[in-house]
Design an enzyme around this catalytic site. Structure first.
Site, PDB file in Angstrom:
ATOM      1  CB  ILE A  32      -0.942   0.032   1.226  1.00  0.00           C
ATOM      2  CG1 ILE A  32      -1.754  -1.271   1.317  1.00  0.00           C
ATOM      3  CG2 ILE A  32      -1.871   1.239   1.150  1.00  0.00           C
ATOM      4  CD1 ILE A  32      -2.639  -1.564   0.135  1.00  0.00           C
ATOM      5  CG  HIS A  74       0.435  -2.774   8.999  1.00  0.00           C
ATOM      6  ND1 HIS A  74       1.610  -2.305   9.582  1.00  0.00           N
ATOM      7  CD2 HIS A  74       0.320  -4.061   9.407  1.00  0.00           C
ATOM      8  CE1 HIS A  74       2.155  -3.281  10.306  1.00  0.00           C
ATOM      9  NE2 HIS A  74       1.392  -4.338  10.215  1.00  0.00           N
ATOM     10  CD  GLU A 106       1.919  -3.109  13.787  1.00  0.00           C
ATOM     11  OE1 GLU A 106       3.070  -2.917  13.338  1.00  0.00           O
ATOM     12  OE2 GLU A 106       1.430  -4.237  13.931  1.00  0.00           O
TER      13      GLU A 106
END
Length: 247
Positions: free
Chosen positions: A78, A137, A168
């Site tokens: 991504i 993410h 994260e």
């Protein structure tokens, strides 16, 4: 060479990774097709089930042994983070064995990429008293700022009911909660900004995030769907490959 992080979940793999592979093979029938996974943990777990997946370096060396001298490498990452750094190191190791290797960019690389993805993500407008939060993410590298840029660009387009957050990295859940206090929706729909609908979606988003938002009094829905299921997103990866072939 299509490179994926990978997944051990058969259902989402068929709908995302396998679908992207099929799209690439159909879009470029004149090219030899090979795939690779970057996650060694996933490769090992799949091997225990009798499923073999090659690492990028192993896949490149396999292609070289078959006589191929020119290579196009496209990742389904991504953002340009840790996985892309690792892939470029593998390519550097394999460069002496090929005449040319071209490496494509991840989904969100340029400002133009972000604009196109925003158009896709916001095509379906939320209900009157609903906000939509896309959860990526994220990491601890500067590239996590891509998610904040995506969120900022949505707001700049007047799309105040859309938010981008990360598991994260940054924006954090707390930062997103502050935004929700401003828009004051009755319900929130969480959508994974991830290629596949695997552990992060099932455990973090549908687990931790949903619980935290419910504690704040929101009605919470989770869209169990990876980005790879979206035909328009798959097409963007094909456009990245076309750009490599022309450049």
């Amino acid at each position: 060479l299509m490179v994926h992080f990978g997944t051990t979940h058969d259902d989402t793999r068929a709908l995302t990774i396998d679908a992207i592979n099929a799209k690439a093979q159909a879009a470029f029938p004149e090219l030899k097709f090979q795939e690779a996974y970057t996650s060694r943990i996933i490769i090992r777990r799949l091997k225990e089930r009798g499923i073999t997946k090659l690492t990028p370096l192993d896949a490149m060396l396999k292609l070289r042994s078959e006589g191929y001298t020119h290579l196009i490498v496209q990742s389904t990452n991504i953002i340009d983070g840790v996985e892309m750094e690792s892939l470029r190191r593998d390519v550097e190791s394999a460069l002496p064995f090929f005449k040319e290797i071209r490496v494509g960019t991840p989904l969100l690389y340029s400002v133009e990429d972000c604009e196109k993805v925003i158009d896709i993500l916001t095509a379906e407008q939320p209900e009157k008293k609903e906000d939509i939060v896309y959860v990526g993410h994220g990491n601890q590298l500067p590239s996590t700022a891509t998610y904040a840029m995506l969120d900022f660009m949505m707001k700049a387009h007047g799309l105040k009911k859309f938010h981008v957050s990360t598991i994260e990295g940054y924006p954090t859940l707390d930062a997103t909660l502050l935004q929700l206090k401003e828009t004051r929706p009755k319900s929130v729909t969480l959508v994974p900004l991830l290629l596949v609908c695997g552990n992060h979606t099932k455990e973090d988003i549908a687990g931790v995030w949903k619980t935290e938002l419910e504690k704040q009094g929101y009605q919470v829905n989770v869209r169990m769907q990876g980005l790879g299921e979206n035909k328009a997103i798959r097409q963007l990866y094909m456009e990245h490959i076309k750009a490599m072939l022309k450049d």
